[in-house]
Motif scaffolding. Sequence first.
Motif, mmCIF file in Angstrom:
data_model
loop_
_atom_site.group_PDB
_atom_site.id
_atom_site.type_symbol
_atom_site.label_atom_id
_atom_site.label_comp_id
_atom_site.label_asym_id
_atom_site.label_seq_id
_atom_site.Cartn_x
_atom_site.Cartn_y
_atom_site.Cartn_z
ATOM 1 N N VAL A 6 -21.219 4.634 26.615
ATOM 2 C CA VAL A 6 -21.929 4.375 25.177
ATOM 3 C C VAL A 6 -22.891 5.475 24.807
ATOM 4 N N HIS A 63 -27.859 -1.975 24.650
ATOM 5 C CA HIS A 63 -26.532 -1.198 24.793
ATOM 6 C C HIS A 63 -25.831 -1.802 26.029
ATOM 7 N N GLY A 111 -22.052 -3.005 25.289
ATOM 8 C CA GLY A 111 -20.885 -1.985 24.992
ATOM 9 C C GLY A 111 -20.535 -1.427 26.229
ATOM 10 N N MET A 112 -21.538 -1.264 27.123
ATOM 11 C CA MET A 112 -21.231 -0.783 28.484
ATOM 12 C C MET A 112 -20.102 -1.769 29.247
ATOM 13 N N ASN A 122 -16.783 -1.633 27.745
ATOM 14 C CA ASN A 122 -16.177 -0.292 27.894
ATOM 15 C C ASN A 122 -15.685 -0.233 29.755
#
Length: 162
Positions: free
Chosen positions: A25, A110, A113-114, A117
């Motif tokens: 990210v 964040h 999103g991490m 992924n």
Amino acid sequence: MSIRVGTGFDVHAFEAGDHLMLGGVRVPFTQQFRAHSDGDVLLHAICDALLGAAALGDIGQHFPDNDEAFKGADSRDLLRQVVEKVRTCGFECMNIDATLIAQAPKMQPHLPGMIQNIAEDVGIEVACVNVKATTTEHLGFCGRGEGIAAMASTLVCAIETV
């Protein structure tokens, strides 16, 4: 069933810049990592944990920082390559637990999103990935805002063949 545990740790110092790559990210920040690749400490720690669980050494052996082929490398690509190496050795990842150690920036917005992924790149469910963040209460290099560290643990199991 053969089950193995791996641990990983990474740290990178800051230099002038405008963002950090963490867990794949892009995190807006007043600095960036000083690194040969994109410097994603979280993904590097996870790579080391996976490699360790499969007894495959460490990230520096597979992607040396003096090899121009890895200059500016996307750490998500490195993670996918590590997962393939682990699978080739007969193991698959069951879960990942990781911690970012940083005074700033704030990580909470964040983290989803991490996690997404990492789950995608490793090929496991989102529910099998945990990423958390902590500060060092202004102690040490992280607390002084000189860099960020990350640590990770993973569980792998032997791939069952029929």
